[in-house]
Scaffold this motif. Structure first.
Motif, PDB file in Angstrom:
ATOM      1  N   GLY B 221       0.813  -1.210   0.000  1.00 34.50           N
ATOM      2  CA  GLY B 221       0.000   0.000   0.000  1.00 34.50           C
ATOM      3  C   GLY B 221       0.846   1.259   0.000  1.00 34.50           C
ATOM      4  O   GLY B 221       1.843   1.340   0.716  1.00 34.50           O
ATOM      5  N   GLY B 222       0.452   2.220  -0.815  1.00 34.57           N
ATOM      6  CA  GLY B 222       1.162   3.498  -0.854  1.00 34.57           C
ATOM      7  C   GLY B 222       0.249   4.635  -0.429  1.00 34.57           C
ATOM      8  O   GLY B 222       0.605   5.792  -0.563  1.00 34.57           O
ATOM      9  N   GLY B 223      -0.919   4.319   0.079  1.00 38.52           N
ATOM     10  CA  GLY B 223      -1.832   5.360   0.532  1.00 38.52           C
ATOM     11  C   GLY B 223      -3.193   5.287  -0.136  1.00 38.52           C
ATOM     12  O   GLY B 223      -4.207   5.574   0.470  1.00 38.52           O
ATOM     13  N   SER B 224      -3.222   4.853  -1.404  1.00 42.75           N
ATOM     14  CA  SER B 224      -4.475   4.876  -2.160  1.00 42.75           C
ATOM     15  C   SER B 224      -5.474   3.873  -1.590  1.00 42.75           C
ATOM     16  O   SER B 224      -6.608   4.211  -1.278  1.00 42.75           O
ATOM     17  N   PHE B 225      -5.045   2.628  -1.469  1.00 43.70           N
ATOM     18  CA  PHE B 225      -5.939   1.591  -0.967  1.00 43.70           C
ATOM     19  C   PHE B 225      -6.434   1.941   0.438  1.00 43.70           C
ATOM     20  O   PHE B 225      -7.609   1.747   0.763  1.00 43.70           O
ATOM     21  N   GLU B 226      -5.547   2.488   1.247  1.00 46.36           N
ATOM     22  CA  GLU B 226      -5.908   2.869   2.608  1.00 46.36           C
ATOM     23  C   GLU B 226      -6.988   3.960   2.593  1.00 46.36           C
ATOM     24  O   GLU B 226      -7.980   3.878   3.323  1.00 46.36           O
ATOM     25  N   ASP B 227      -6.795   4.971   1.758  1.00 45.15           N
ATOM     26  CA  ASP B 227      -7.763   6.062   1.662  1.00 45.15           C
ATOM     27  C   ASP B 227      -9.121   5.549   1.179  1.00 45.15           C
ATOM     28  O   ASP B 227     -10.165   5.959   1.674  1.00 45.15           O
ATOM     29  N   LEU B 228      -9.093   4.659   0.196  1.00 48.52           N
ATOM     30  CA  LEU B 228     -10.349   4.208  -0.403  1.00 48.52           C
ATOM     31  C   LEU B 228     -11.119   3.242   0.486  1.00 48.52           C
ATOM     32  O   LEU B 228     -12.297   3.003   0.248  1.00 48.52           O
ATOM     33  N   THR B 229     -10.454   2.667   1.501  1.00 43.51           N
ATOM     34  CA  THR B 229     -11.130   1.606   2.263  1.00 43.51           C
ATOM     35  C   THR B 229     -11.285   1.903   3.755  1.00 43.51           C
ATOM     36  O   THR B 229     -11.775   1.042   4.484  1.00 43.51           O
ATOM     37  N   ARG B 230     -10.881   3.087   4.194  1.00 42.12           N
ATOM     38  CA  ARG B 230     -11.070   3.427   5.604  1.00 42.12           C
ATOM     39  C   ARG B 230     -12.529   3.228   6.011  1.00 42.12           C
ATOM     40  O   ARG B 230     -12.840   2.649   7.049  1.00 42.12           O
ATOM     41  N   ILE B 231     -13.452   3.675   5.164  1.00 42.25           N
ATOM     42  CA  ILE B 231     -14.874   3.608   5.519  1.00 42.25           C
ATOM     43  C   ILE B 231     -15.466   2.207   5.358  1.00 42.25           C
ATOM     44  O   ILE B 231     -16.654   2.011   5.626  1.00 42.25           O
ATOM     45  N   ALA B 232     -14.634   1.228   4.943  1.00 47.41           N
ATOM     46  CA  ALA B 232     -15.147  -0.153   4.851  1.00 47.41           C
ATOM     47  C   ALA B 232     -15.274  -0.789   6.237  1.00 47.41           C
ATOM     48  O   ALA B 232     -15.865  -1.853   6.375  1.00 47.41           O
ATOM     49  N   MET B 233     -14.718  -0.144   7.257  1.00 43.93           N
ATOM     50  CA  MET B 233     -14.921  -0.634   8.630  1.00 43.93           C
ATOM     51  C   MET B 233     -16.308  -0.164   9.061  1.00 43.93           C
ATOM     52  O   MET B 233     -16.465   0.747   9.864  1.00 43.93           O
ATOM     53  N   ILE B 234     -17.282  -0.777   8.474  1.00 46.73           N
ATOM     54  CA  ILE B 234     -18.628  -0.232   8.416  1.00 46.73           C
ATOM     55  C   ILE B 234     -19.536  -0.843   9.491  1.00 46.73           C
ATOM     56  O   ILE B 234     -19.319  -1.974   9.920  1.00 46.73           O
ATOM     57  N   ASN B 235     -20.521  -0.083   9.913  1.00 51.01           N
ATOM     58  CA  ASN B 235     -21.543  -0.564  10.826  1.00 51.01           C
ATOM     59  C   ASN B 235     -22.637  -1.227   9.969  1.00 51.01           C
ATOM     60  O   ASN B 235     -23.507  -0.549   9.410  1.00 51.01           O
ATOM     61  N   ALA B 236     -22.584  -2.551   9.866  1.00 53.75           N
ATOM     62  CA  ALA B 236     -23.429  -3.273   8.896  1.00 53.75           C
ATOM     63  C   ALA B 236     -24.936  -3.062   9.108  1.00 53.75           C
ATOM     64  O   ALA B 236     -25.659  -2.799   8.144  1.00 53.75           O
ATOM     65  N   PRO B 237     -25.464  -3.147  10.335  1.00 53.34           N
ATOM     66  CA  PRO B 237     -26.923  -2.986  10.488  1.00 53.34           C
ATOM     67  C   PRO B 237     -27.392  -1.586  10.073  1.00 53.34           C
ATOM     68  O   PRO B 237     -28.408  -1.438   9.387  1.00 53.34           O
TER      69      PRO B 237
END
Lengths: 299, 299
Positions: B221-237
């Motif tokens: 990772g060089g920053g891009s993947f991290e930026d694009l996926t921070r919000i994937a730690m999502i509250n599923a319900p």
């Protein structure tokens, strides 16, 4: 073993990456006591050369017609050009490298180097394939900084013909200029993984911006859209080259991603709460396992 | 006009949002000299209630069986629950609101409120529809902070039946707790634009993480993947509810995005440099026009 602080470095191409490497060498390596090392730089346009000389970053500067003067003096050459320009440069200046020199580059695709190197370099010049995983959406020497690499990743793709001593010099160098994690792998694995973490992400960011109907959309931003599209301020000629050079692997990644987003779309269409919950629980868990990755602050 | 510093605030649901709102009221409004205002909080689980009392954030705390004690005392009620739980709460506690109270909520979809409000609220209670565009991937009162809203956007969707004076109180309140840009629009436009800037981005982030073959990918990772996926730690319900509540608009956005990424894929497959250059130049230019959006530092 040669000491980093006493080498003569040649930086070919003084943009944001070349400039940052020069500044990081100056700040972290050549500042050590008793250093006899030098930084030589060259670039097609000359305004950044003047600036680097004035700032005390470069000891000597050369235009792109003067490689034959610069290269014979350099122990360690860092080629900071676009991928195909790098290969052309190596080919055209083959005869000027100093015997025993270490040569490396910054290009984001590596398979093309592995294929071409045997033909384009002399056996007494050691080309070490690697990729500094850092950069920024702003281009040019004016945006370069010695801090660019702190806490970033570096990928090395050593070849059997690389000398063990030179690889050790390279690893030390990478650590000295700020990188904290060095991963060693093959060119093929590099291109596969970078196709995912970097190239696919750039394709997604650009597609997302291109699909915006409305440039005033940002009044409705809460951070997500901004995070996902920072990298859409892209250098089009460079990324066109990177995407096409890694075509097969990148298209495979895009297709996997399309399949995943299609699962989401169908679950939403069908109001299938269980599938949506499952998809999001998976991504949450997976993303948490991936960890915090980098702790470096945004520029 | 009623003075913000002398109101009794009721926060229903003391998670990251409710907690941050309570803290921001305490720090920015009730600290003003001569304030007689109070903060009352309620939550299903009680550990955060104890904490909010101990920290001096809340003046009184109530469990979710005690709405009839809390609501009659509150001039300004902030409902910080999931969307459908908010509607259920309003319906079930209709008779307890103080006459003349301002009521608002945090939910990320608004059309469902516009539809249900006439049936579920008394005419002497003024529900102001709005959406604070802030949050974080970490949940719960423990992750709340008074600084949450600084430099963020707020969307208000005023209805004809809202009293002008109450809307003015609401706007002042929003500014006082830190928001810098208030946009006023309709529920329909809100849901359309949020479907793009927020919901589509969450679908993309989760799909990208789900399409990763390898959890060790982050060494690359060089920053891009991290930026694009921070919000994937999502509250599923929560997000399952948001996606399904805004189904038509969100599916439309996903389809537009799929068309764009398909253009990229085909251009890469066909090594069509001109189209790739054009697509990326468009996204660069468009993204730059969109501006820097928010200047707030990451938490």
């Amino acid at each position: 073993m040669r000491n980093l602080k006493d080498l003569t470095y040649g930086i070919v191409g003084l943009g944001i990456m070349g400039g940052s490497i020069a500044k990081a060498i100056r700040e972290n390596i050549l500042c050590q006591s008793g250093s006899t090392g030098k930084i030589y730089v060259c670039n097609r346009s000359t305004s950044c050369l003047t600036q680097a000389l004035n700032e005390g970053i470069a000891d000597k500067a050369f235009t792109s017609n003067e490689y034959e003067k610069m290269l014979p003096e350099c122990d360690f050459v860092y080629v900071c050009l676009y991928p195909h320009a790098t290969i052309d440069f190596l080919e055209q200046n083959k005869k000027f490298f100093k015997s025993g020199a270490i040569v490396t580059d910054i290009s984001g695709v590596k398979g093309i180097f592995e294929k071409s190197l045997p033909e384009i370099l002399r056996p007494d010049v050691d080309f070490i394939i690697g990729h500094p995983m850092a950069g920024g959406e702003k281009e040019g020497y004016v945006n370069s900084t010695a801090k660019m690499f702190i806490n970033h990743n570096y990928i090395l793709c050593p070849l059997p013909e690389n000398k063990a001593e030179n690889l050790e010099i390279m690893r030390n160098f990478i650590s000295e200029i700020g990188f904290t994690r060095i991963t060693e792998t093959t060119c093929d694995i590099h291109d596969y993984k970078i196709g995912f973490t970097s190239q696919l992400c750039h394709v997604i960011a650009c597609s997302l911006v291109d699909s915006a109907k409305d440039e005033q959309i940002t009044a409705f931003g809460g951070g997500s859209f901004e995070d996902l599209t920072r990298i859409a301020m892209i250098n089009a000629p460079l990324w066109t080259e990177l995407f096409i050079s890694n075509k097969e692997k990148l298209v495979g990644h895009i297709e996997n991603f399309e399949n995943q987003i299609n699962k989401f779309k169908n679950a939403i269409k069908n109001e299938d709460k269980d599938s949506l919950m499952k998809l999001m629980e998976e991504s949450r868990e997976k993303r948490i396992k991936m960890g915090s990755i980098r702790t470096v602050a945004k520029k």
